[in-house]
Motif scaffolding. Structure first.
Motif: not given
Length: 224
Positions: A8-18, A191-203
């Motif tokens: 998500x962080x690699x998207x353009x601002x317009x792509x993030x909005x979409x 880790x070879x299988x890891x997606x590089x972007x980590x997300x931070x959340x709170x329920x």
């Protein structure tokens, strides 16, 4: 444009909005439990893309699923670790399946039960053709445990893409969160299988929920 291999962080601002709007629409639709499996031969037939949620017992998997879908009790949240003892499948609008996996690291579970869970998890991860990604949940408040590292190694061996998601981020300060984010980024880099972007959340506060929804919407079957 397909963005299912892009963070998500690699998207353009317009792509993030979409992507954010696509995520809102996807999770505003129906999401229903449709199957539970306690053994490999009980799995439902492969169909829609699947996103599995994995993590230590009491990391907040069920709470996060409930927060994403806006439902208080879709997934069974409990103060008792180890309550989820099967793979629970949820149909999200006929476009994506969310899979709540058994928690690992529950010390009081019987050894035979833990071994059954681990065997089921690995068999599911290794052999499920529709599994698009595993969201590996890590509690932002505590140190990364040995069984978290073992889970990453298992996902490497299963050759399944996994993405780390920090939970309960509202419970720590910004400086602590940034330190944890850097720690996880350094860990997944090995880790070879890891997606590089980590997300931070709170329920609880809703932090990162929109981004998580958008990320999953990019992996869903296209609408219409």
């Amino acid at each position: 444009m397909s963005m299912n291999g892009t963070g998500f962080s690699a998207l353009t601002e317009q792509e993030q909005a979409a992507a954010t709007e696509a995520g809102r629409l996807l999770f505003a639709g129906p999401c229903d439990f449709f199957h539970g499996a306690q053994a490999l031969d009980q799995l439902p037939p492969p169909g829609l893309p699947e996103i599995a949620f994995a993590g230590r017992s009491n990391v907040g998997k069920s709470s996060l699923v409930n927060a994403m879908t806006g439902r208080r009790s879709l997934a069974r949240a409990s103060s008792h670790p180890g309550r989820t003892q099967q793979l629970n499948f949820f149909d999200l609008g006929g476009r994506l399946v969310l899979v709540d996996m058994p928690g690992y690291g529950f010390a009081r579970a019987a050894k035979a039960v833990k071994e059954d869970w681990q065997g089921l998890m690995f068999s599911y991860l290794r052999g499920r053709p529709t599994l698009s990604r595993v969201m590996l949940l890590l509690d932002a408040r505590v140190e990364i445990k040995t069984n978290d590292r073992e889970a990453m190694e298992l996902l490497d061996r299963a050759a399944v893409v996994f993405q780390c998601v920090l939970t309960k981020c509202d419970a720590i300060g910004q400086r602590q969160l940034e330190k944890k984010q850097a720690e996880v980024a350094a860990l997944v880099a090995g880790h070879a299988a890891a997606f590089p972007e980590t997300l931070s959340t709170s329920s609880e506060s809703g932090l990162g929920i929109e981004t998580l929804r958008a990320t999953l919407a990019m992996l869903a079957t296209p609408a219409g």
